[in-house]
Design a protein around this motif. Structure first.
Motif, PDB file in Angstrom:
ATOM      1  N   ALA A  51     -29.310  13.098   4.180  1.00  0.00           N
ATOM      2  CA  ALA A  51     -28.559  13.526   5.388  1.00  0.00           C
ATOM      3  C   ALA A  51     -29.049  15.152   5.349  1.00  0.00           C
ATOM      4  CB  ALA A  51     -27.164  13.480   5.191  1.00  0.00           C
ATOM      5  N   HIS A  52     -28.944  15.616   4.398  1.00  0.00           N
ATOM      6  CA  HIS A  52     -29.265  17.266   4.552  1.00  0.00           C
ATOM      7  C   HIS A  52     -30.180  17.472   3.196  1.00  0.00           C
ATOM      8  CE1 HIS A  52     -26.340  17.526   7.099  1.00  0.00           C
ATOM      9  NE2 HIS A  52     -25.233  17.216   6.416  1.00  0.00           N
ATOM     10  N   GLY A  80     -32.679  23.379   1.023  1.00  0.00           N
ATOM     11  CA  GLY A  80     -33.154  24.250   2.220  1.00  0.00           C
ATOM     12  C   GLY A  80     -32.741  23.850   3.585  1.00  0.00           C
ATOM     13  N   ALA A  81     -32.264  22.931   4.002  1.00  0.00           N
ATOM     14  CA  ALA A  81     -31.850  22.769   5.248  1.00  0.00           C
ATOM     15  C   ALA A  81     -30.547  23.881   5.771  1.00  0.00           C
ATOM     16  CB  ALA A  81     -31.351  21.292   5.469  1.00  0.00           C
ATOM     17  N   PHE A  82     -30.675  24.108   7.093  1.00  0.00           N
ATOM     18  CA  PHE A  82     -29.879  24.902   7.803  1.00  0.00           C
ATOM     19  C   PHE A  82     -28.592  24.245   8.348  1.00  0.00           C
ATOM     20  CE2 PHE A  82     -28.164  27.672  11.064  1.00  0.00           C
ATOM     21  CZ  PHE A  82     -27.902  28.836  10.389  1.00  0.00           C
ATOM     22  N   LEU A  83     -27.542  24.922   8.388  1.00  0.00           N
ATOM     23  CA  LEU A  83     -26.377  23.869   9.173  1.00  0.00           C
ATOM     24  C   LEU A  83     -25.469  25.353   9.497  1.00  0.00           C
ATOM     25  CD1 LEU A  83     -25.126  21.825   5.843  1.00  0.00           C
ATOM     26  CD2 LEU A  83     -26.590  21.128   8.019  1.00  0.00           C
ATOM     27  N   PHE A  84     -24.847  24.891  10.619  1.00  0.00           N
ATOM     28  CA  PHE A  84     -23.914  25.551  11.048  1.00  0.00           C
ATOM     29  C   PHE A  84     -22.538  24.709  10.741  1.00  0.00           C
ATOM     30  CE2 PHE A  84     -26.708  26.653  14.775  1.00  0.00           C
ATOM     31  CZ  PHE A  84     -26.920  28.057  14.586  1.00  0.00           C
ATOM     32  N   ALA A  85     -21.572  25.673  10.552  1.00  0.00           N
ATOM     33  CA  ALA A  85     -20.161  25.382  10.146  1.00  0.00           C
ATOM     34  C   ALA A  85     -18.987  26.106  10.821  1.00  0.00           C
ATOM     35  CB  ALA A  85     -19.982  25.326   8.508  1.00  0.00           C
ATOM     36  N   GLN A  86     -17.876  25.578  11.073  1.00  0.00           N
ATOM     37  CA  GLN A  86     -16.848  26.153  11.732  1.00  0.00           C
ATOM     38  C   GLN A  86     -15.692  25.894  10.846  1.00  0.00           C
ATOM     39  OE1 GLN A  86     -16.635  25.121  15.836  1.00  0.00           O
ATOM     40  NE2 GLN A  86     -14.615  26.357  16.119  1.00  0.00           N
ATOM     41  N   LYS A 104     -20.400  18.213   1.162  1.00  0.00           N
ATOM     42  CA  LYS A 104     -20.183  16.885   1.032  1.00  0.00           C
ATOM     43  C   LYS A 104     -19.636  16.114   2.324  1.00  0.00           C
ATOM     44  CE  LYS A 104     -21.083  17.657  -3.358  1.00  0.00           C
ATOM     45  NZ  LYS A 104     -22.570  17.658  -3.781  1.00  0.00           N
ATOM     46  N   ARG A 105     -19.620  14.882   2.247  1.00  0.00           N
ATOM     47  CA  ARG A 105     -19.067  14.098   3.450  1.00  0.00           C
ATOM     48  C   ARG A 105     -17.601  13.776   2.851  1.00  0.00           C
ATOM     49  NH1 ARG A 105     -22.571  10.397   6.984  1.00  0.00           N
ATOM     50  NH2 ARG A 105     -23.080  12.428   7.214  1.00  0.00           N
TER      51      ARG A 105
END
Length: 251
Positions: free
Chosen positions: A167-168, A171-177, A210-211
């Protein structure tokens, strides 16, 4: 692609003796040129020599149709605009307003926090990969996703480790809120309380990406993929849970 009708081809290549060495084409282009746009800058933005218009006006050399197309693209004009539309019927269309994404310029001030692979946390006898996250260390700023334009609680981070692959990736980039409703199946950033005397009840040094499987007042249940595992963390050990934004949030 640029049209190559005889009318336009003669103007763009200036090989026909009916045209006085580019002056007519120069005058047409000057009539289309936006006010305040210098000729030299127009030529430069089209990838042409800054003396392009000077040479055209003086009738030096010929003008290729692809160069003409580049000039028109810079100012948002078409071949029909250049040709003066002598062979086209007048347009009878009227603009219609459609609902859609706002034309507001996206802000490029979304902070990206520094992350690093942290020490593993032992849960139910197994080591779970943690990420060190320092919200005081802004390593860069990025353009905000459309959903977050003007929302200060959105931030970015880089995934550390391979526990959420595929899924990720590492080194993958994520936006979080922060402070948004959570849904089962969301990918989340879980802020953990330190296990030592540095715990002040409000500061986290490590997070879990995590999920979300389940959450109640007693615990949060999470899933990782590599190695596959579902585990629980007491809510007493959790400071907060942020949601990872997805393509559905950007729409």
């Amino acid at each position: 692609m640029l049209e190559t009708s005889p009318h336009l081809w003669e103007k763009s290549n200036m090989t026909n003796s009916d045209f006085p060495r580019g002056r007519e084409l120069y005058d047409v282009l000057m009539a289309l040129k936006p006010v305040g746009l210098p000729e030299t800058r127009w030529a430069a933005e089209a990838g042409l020599n800054k003396a392009f218009f000077t040479n055209m006006k003086a009738g030096i050399g010929s003008i290729r149709s692809d160069n003409l197309e580049k000039l028109l693209n810079v100012i948002g004009k078409s071949v029909g605009d250049l040709a003066g539309s002598p062979d086209r019927p007048p347009a009878n269309a009227e603009p219609v307003a459609f609902e859609g994404r706002s034309a507001e310029r996206v802000r490029g001030d979304c902070p990206v926090f520094g992350t690093a692979l942290g020490a593993e946390r032992v849960i139910d006898g197994e080591a779970i990969e943690q990420t060190m996250l320092n919200s005081g260390d802004v390593i860069e700023y990025r353009k905000r996703p459309a959903i977050a334009n003007g929302v200060e609680r959105v931030y970015g981070l880089y995934v550390q480790g391979s526990s959420m692959y595929p899924a990720h990736r590492d080194g993958a980039f994520l936006f979080a809120q922060h402070d948004v409703p959570l849904r089962v199946g969301d990918d989340v950033v879980v802020y953990l309380r330190p296990l030592d005397d540095s715990d002040d009840g409000s500061t986290a040094r490590c997070v879990l990406v995590k999920r979300l499987v389940k959450r109640n007042a007693q615990y949060v249940e999470l899933e990782q993929y590599t190695p596959a595992k579902v585990f629980r963390i007491p809510m007493a050990d959790v400071l907060r849970i942020d949601r990872v934004l997805t393509a559905d949030d950007y729409a």
